[in-house]
Enzyme design. Structure first.
Site, PDB file in Angstrom:
ATOM      1  N   ALA B 412       0.835  -1.196   0.000  1.00 58.72           N
ATOM      2  CA  ALA B 412       0.000   0.000   0.000  1.00 58.72           C
ATOM      3  C   ALA B 412       0.867   1.243   0.000  1.00 58.72           C
ATOM      4  O   ALA B 412       1.869   1.327   0.712  1.00 58.72           O
ATOM      5  CB  ALA B 412      -0.905   0.002   1.224  1.00 58.72           C
ATOM      6  N   CYS B 413       0.504   2.199  -0.858  1.00 62.63           N
ATOM      7  CA  CYS B 413       1.132   3.513  -0.791  1.00 62.63           C
ATOM      8  C   CYS B 413       0.022   4.550  -0.882  1.00 62.63           C
ATOM      9  O   CYS B 413      -1.148   4.193  -0.927  1.00 62.63           O
ATOM     10  CB  CYS B 413       2.176   3.706  -1.875  1.00 62.63           C
ATOM     11  SG  CYS B 413       1.545   3.671  -3.554  1.00 62.63           S
ATOM     12  N   ASP B 414       0.373   5.812  -0.922  1.00 58.07           N
ATOM     13  CA  ASP B 414      -0.639   6.853  -0.817  1.00 58.07           C
ATOM     14  C   ASP B 414      -1.692   6.759  -1.918  1.00 58.07           C
ATOM     15  O   ASP B 414      -2.882   6.754  -1.657  1.00 58.07           O
ATOM     16  CB  ASP B 414       0.037   8.219  -0.845  1.00 58.07           C
ATOM     17  CG  ASP B 414      -0.980   9.333  -0.750  1.00 58.07           C
ATOM     18  OD1 ASP B 414      -1.684   9.363   0.268  1.00 58.07           O
ATOM     19  OD2 ASP B 414      -1.089  10.129  -1.689  1.00 58.07           O
TER      20      ASP B 414
END
Lengths: 145, 502
Positions: B412-414
């Site tokens: 997960a990233c932004d």
């Protein structure tokens, strides 16, 4: 390569000398190809301020924020190679990949880029490549995971 | 669907308890019962109403009826639509909700909860028919017209199709409740409501059935005990205080804090894990709830509007003057009865619980969140308060040993379109080469994380946020998605797991 990374989105010798210029250069290619609205480039700069997109191995992958997804018309990726390293928060960056991901169409290509940049020998060949064809050729060698 | 809209319910409750004919400060203009021909305020919306002598007069519309009839169901439908298909789903759901509302004569809470998510889902499916096939430049045009046309069509469908069905269901439920009232069986409602609360069906029952019926009763008699059936904070307080006195381990330590959140804050969900830890306690909640209802039946007391959230403060704010004794007694007595029954249950199993190390509060919290369908900050706070319990495995235990097999991994990233996608493909490649291509590895935006994965990998800065979205997953932080020693650890773990299995 494919619709996501068309020839006009690959630049073998970029002009930017600073991080901000490089983000504008990679983002500008996305705007010029009609993939994103100009505001998306501002979102790319915003995103960079919160979390650096430096990935290691001379690679940075600037892209917009979650909120800016509405500015994306279609998925596209731009690839700019620099002869001289650009200073990316203290890290030397030679390849800047601008990303606009609307759906998942860009993921296959991103996967290829990831696999190329985890292989030291291939990284060197990308840094040495001076033509669009050579850059696209290296990406075509790996099988996306 | 209900939670984000509680302020609107509260606003409606306040306006109702102030301005209706039997309210604190009756006001015919705002309350919607004044005759516009006899009063000086001009320009406000009116409707024709039938007077007792058979003539018609212009009556002020007021705030009370439009809010309960239109605002609340549309907000509910909008929230339901958003969950399924973001803003676009919310808009379509709101359009369809109006068809539902105007096609019926009863408040359409239940109807909105059905058609809201449903119509957003239909929109999503229809959009997917031509996703990616529209000529560039025409996307907006197609988006606008497809949603407009589909919304209009579904509004008509809801008007003629769904509204009569839901109206019929509501009237059945209503006649069940009035039959129960006639036969002095209302306390039996707790047998259904209390277990349903713990399973997070309280919104469907409370707001779908009891609130609309209660609202009708308020219009007739100025108050309704139905508003207090689900919102009475007494049973929850009874269970938490019983844990405070007779509980063991982490549950005992976190119960007092939970009691404050539940009783004053009105967040009932914090006591649900305590019931799930020891399901027999549901008997205590039922006994307490039934006691509360019986008290209100005896005193003829009730609330003017829904007490939302079910805090003692909200309950008292919605209590009419003539009901204070009954309402306060109903809370106190349901607390007392729940406390006593819980005490007996907890005492009976205390030795066993001590030996077992205090029961598995974290697992119960995870179960509660699973029931709710999403993570809860209130429960998250409870979990961190409880901490790891000796003798049990921590559910969200950082880099600890795996407590469940590794089947799905999310990066997960932004924004979920860049670095996480690269990290996911690198790990996927490594796992494939290690012979564990069966493990799914995907990437996502942190905000879209769901608590249905085994391992979440995020950049260090985002790990705390990710933990809130997926509290029961294992979380690992990396500094750099492109080259991280974490990948090899995960591959080794996956290979080791396969060896132990085979």
């Amino acid at each position: 390569m494919n619709a996501v990374l068309s020839d006009d989105l690959i630049v073998p010798a970029g002009r930017a000398t600073t991080k901000e210029e490089a983000i504008r250069e990679a983002g500008g290619l996305l705007v010029a190809s009609g993939a994103v609205e100009p505001e998306y480039v501002d979102a790319m700069l915003d995103r960079e301020r919160t979390v650096s997109t430096y990935m290691g191995s001379h690679l940075a992958i600037p892209h917009g924020t979650e909120e800016a997804k509405g500015r994306i018309r279609r998925s596209a990726i731009s690839l700019v190679r620099y002869e001289q390293p650009v200073d990316w928060d203290g890290n030397p960056v030679r390849v800047v990949v601008g990303i606009a991901g609307a759906g998942g169409e860009h993921l296959e290509l991103l996967s290829r880029i990831a696999l190329v940049f985890t292989d030291a020998e291939r990284v060197q060949r990308v840094l040495d490549a001076t033509t669009r064809e050579a850059l696209a050729g290296i990406l075509a060698e790996v099988e996306p995971a | 669907m209900i939670m984000p809209n509680l302020p609107a319910f509260l606003a409606w409750g306040l306006i109702t308890s102030m301005f209706i004919a039997v309210g604190w400060t009756p006001n015919g203009i705002l309350g919607g019962f004044g005759n516009a021909d006899e009063m000086s305020w001009q320009g406000a919306a009116t409707q024709l109403a039938l007077a007792d002598d058979g003539t018609t007069f212009r009556q002020y519309l007021g705030l009370v009826a439009p809010m309960v009839t239109y605002l609340l169901p549309i907000l509910i439908a909008n929230a339901g639509g958003r969950i399924v298909y973001k803003e676009r789903g919310g808009v379509v759901a709101s359009i369809v909700a109006v068809g539902m509302i105007t096609g019926s004569t009863v408040p359409m809470f239940l109807g909105a909860m059905v058609v809201g998510p449903l119509s957003a889902w239909v929109m999503k499916k229809v959009d997917s028919l031509w996703a990616g096939k529209i000529k560039p430049g025409f996307e907006m045009l197609v988006d606008m017209f497809s949603a407009g046309i589909l919304g209009a069509a579904m509004a008509v469908g809801a008007f003629f199709g769904f509204a009569p069905i839901i109206t019929q269901v509501s009237s059945w439920l209503g006649s069940i409740v009035s039959w129960m009232a006639d036969n002095h069986l209302l306390p039996l409602m707790s047998v259904i409501v209390e277990p349903a609360k713990v399973l997070f069906l309280n919104n469907a029952i409370g707001n779908g059935v009891l609130v609309p019926l209660g609202a009708q009763e308020v219009v007739e008699s100025g108050k309704s005990l139905l508003f207090l059936v689900e919102a009475n904070p007494g049973p929850g307080l009874g269970i938490l205080m019983a844990y405070t006195v007779f509980g063991v381990g982490a549950a005992r330590m976190s119960a007092p804090g939970a009691a404050v959140v539940q009783f004053i804050g009105g967040i009932h969900e914090v006591y649900f894990p305590f019931v799930l830890m020891k399901p027999a306690l549901i008997l205590a909640a039922i006994a307490g709830g039934a006691t509360g209802i019986a008290t209100n039946v005896v005193f003829g007391s009730g609330l003017r509007g829904p007490a939302a959230p079910g805090s003692i403060l909200a309950v008292l704010a919605a209590t009419p003057r003539d009901s204070y004794v009954g309402v306060v007694l109903s809370v106190v007595l349901s607390f007392a009865v729940t406390f006593l029954v819980s005490a007996v249950i907890l005492r009976a199993s205390r030795k066993r619980d001590l030996a077992a190390g205090g029961g598995d509060l974290e697992a119960a919290i995870a179960q509660t969140e699973a029931n709710k369908g999403k993570s809860s900050s209130a429960l998250g706070a409870l979990a961190s308060q409880a901490g790891p319990v000796p003798g049990t495995t921590p559910a969200g235990g950082g880099d600890a040993l795996p407590d469940r097999p590794l089947r799905s991994i999310v990066f997960a990233c932004d924004a979920g379109m860049g670095s996480s996608a690269m990290g996911a493909s690198i790990l996927r490649d490594k796992l494939k080469k290690a012979g564990r291509g069966d493990i799914t590895v995907v990437n996502r935006a942190v905000a879209q994380l769901e608590d249905d994965v085994d391992l979440v990998i995020t950049q260090r800065e985002l790990t705390d946020r990710a933990r809130r979205h997926a509290p029961s997953a294992r979380h690992v932080s990396v500094d750099n998605f492109l080259s991280s020693p974490v990948y090899d650890d995960v591959v080794r773990e996956a290979q080791a797991a396969e060896r132990t299995q085979s």
